[in-house]
Design an enzyme around this catalytic site. Structure first.
Site, PDB file in Angstrom:
ATOM      1  N   PHE A 128      -0.433   9.874  -8.491  1.00 27.57           N
ATOM      2  CA  PHE A 128       0.369   9.273  -7.422  1.00 27.57           C
ATOM      3  C   PHE A 128       1.855   9.196  -7.767  1.00 27.57           C
ATOM      4  O   PHE A 128       2.711   9.125  -6.880  1.00 27.57           O
ATOM      5  CB  PHE A 128      -0.177   7.885  -7.071  1.00 27.57           C
ATOM      6  N   LYS A 129       2.166   9.236  -9.059  1.00 24.29           N
ATOM      7  CA  LYS A 129       3.565   9.136  -9.475  1.00 24.29           C
ATOM      8  C   LYS A 129       4.420  10.288  -8.930  1.00 24.29           C
ATOM      9  O   LYS A 129       5.627  10.157  -8.776  1.00 24.29           O
ATOM     10  CB  LYS A 129       3.662   9.122 -11.004  1.00 24.29           C
TER      11      LYS A 129
END
Length: 471
Positions: free
Chosen positions: A112-113
């Site tokens: 998700f980063k």
């Protein structure tokens, strides 16, 4: 829009300056003076927008010193089908029991980063060119921030990256993603310790004003406001994908160690997004779960932090937590300064008298997941839905199922793709061919470049001095 520090002793700044600075000069975290308020008419207007269009509408409220045409160009360059494999960028799917999953891991490093970091990389390069400056990024990672940052910043003009990770504590895939990069501006440092030790080194160097100025230190950890801003967008997108009109509410369950991802959800809620509850899912390192159930925040020392099978959450000092506590403390910078002096002294603090605000006004709830829980959840989701999920997402689903109220719609924030955690997936469902994007095939067999150091900020300081020309 002006930005201020949670500690109250930094002059108001514009977005571009905050983007580059990391920690505030007074040791606090930067955040807007006020959060923009979104009315129902605007929500209705935003509901049908594409991801880049929605990102522009939200980000322009915060990045007011970047010309709108330039901001739109940065966003359109970032959120592409080529980078994220799907025109929706963060599509939402539903399990058979009704729990929804917002897919946040379709970017280049499968975590998700990427959603925030890909934007940050482009924004850094843009701002540095405008200011004719260089930037030295120092970061700490428990697994995913590092690779997302390095892939976003590799080869970027005027940027040098020093990324610390806990030696031997990440998965084989995570190590390979980071350490196999041979770009000259990327420097991997493995610290003999835990993630919290790496994070403490980042803060120590950031708080050395002379060194910070001399080497133009910035950060990509979630203390960087630009990351939080980019993450706010997918809470709106996830809400729209999970509802048909604005009268409906949803809750988000977010696996959390450093409180960055769910902080963005908290800000979306403060802006007016109809979020019912924000559910913090922790692993065995349950400091945040303790706070949201008792009001007591008691960070552990690194030697009391567990090494778990959801390693990106093996954190016992939630750096981003300060932005929420600042609101709880009614924006009292002096009080925040005192509370964090207690944290740094190993005492923590007690806000149990504010539980009504924590759980009511701000809508927080929490739960905890163990290794046995995540193995069982991975196994169950695979058996019932024929889907593989990573260990952190499993923590989120376990907690969501545990705390779900009747009729409550819960969207779980996906943390990463299961390919990053093959050992745990195999333990849960047996040996199988775990799908992985083509660009990651055989990544574990590539040569790796990393410097192993003792847990000492001065050793990291020396690395920076070796590779960066001082001002």
């Amino acid at each position: 829009m002006n930005y201020i520090s949670t500690r109250g002793k930094t002059a108001p700044m514009q977005f571009s300056d905050v983007l580059l600075m990391g920690l505030a000069p007074d040791g606090g975290l930067m955040l807007p003076e006020e959060y923009p308020q979104i009315d129902e008419a605007t929500l209705t207007q935003w509901r049908t927008l594409s991801y880049p269009e929605l990102a522009f509408e939200i980000m322009q409220l915060f990045a007011t010193d970047i010309p709108k045409d330039d901001l739109k160009t940065l966003i359109d360059k970032t959120y592409t089908v080529q980078a994220f494999g799907n025109p929706d960028i963060t599509p939402v799917r539903t399990l058979k029991d009704g729990i929804k999953i917002i897919e946040l891991s379709n970017g280049p490093t499968l975590a998700f980063k990427d959603i925030a970091m890909q934007f940050l990389g482009n924004a850094f390069e843009y701002v540095l060119k405008k200011k004719n400056e260089r930037l030295t990024i120092i970061g700490a990672t428990s697994g995913d921030t590092g690779s997302a940052a390095e892939y976003a910043l590799r080869g970027k003009d005027n940027i040098e990256v020093f990324m610390m990770s806990p030696h031997g504590k990440m998965s084989e895939f995570q190590r390979a993603q980071m350490y196999s990069l041979d770009d000259k501006n990327i420097h991997n440092i493995a610290i003999k310790g835990m993630f919290d030790d790496c994070q403490d080194i980042v803060k120590a160097l950031q708080q050395d004003a002379e060194f910070k100025a001399k080497y133009s230190l910035g950060t990509v950890n979630s203390i960087n406001w630009g990351r939080i801003l980019a993450q706010i967008v997918y809470y709106f997108k996830g809400y729209f994908a999970s509802t048909t009109d604005n009268s409906q509410k949803v809750s988000f369950c977010v696996p959390s160690g450093n409180f960055g991802n769910i902080c963005a959800g908290h800000i979306a809620r403060e802006m007016g997004l109809p979020i019912e509850r924000l559910i913090v899912a922790t692993n065995e390192n349950d400091v945040l779960h303790d706070f949201f159930t008792t009001g007591k925040y008691s960070p552990r020392t690194a030697d009391k932090t567990y090494v778990t099978s959801s390693p990106s959450m093996d954190i016992s000092k939630a750096s981003n937590f300060e932005r929420f506590v600042y609101l709880l403390a009614e924006k009292n910078g002096e009080k925040i300064n005192t509370l964090w002096q207690d944290v740094n002294a190993g005492r923590g603090f007690d806000m149990s008298d504010l539980m009504a605000n924590i759980n009511g006004k701000y809508g927080f709830a929490s739960g905890k997941s163990t290794h046995a829980d995540r193995i069982a959840t991975i196994k169950q989701v695979y058996a019932e839905d024929n889907q593989l999920i990573d260990p952190h997402t499993a923590d989120g689903i376990k907690v969501a199922r545990e705390v779900r109220k009747e009729g409550e719609v819960i969207v779980c924030a996906e943390t990463a793709l299961p390919a990053k955690f093959a050992e745990t997936i195999t333990e849960a469902v047996g040996q199988l061919d775990i799908p992985r994007p083509k660009h990651t095939d055989n990544i574990e067999s590539l040569a790796q470049y990393v410097t192993v150091l003792d847990n000492d900020a001065n050793l990291v300081r020396a690395q920076i001095e070796q590779f960066v020309v001082a001002k």
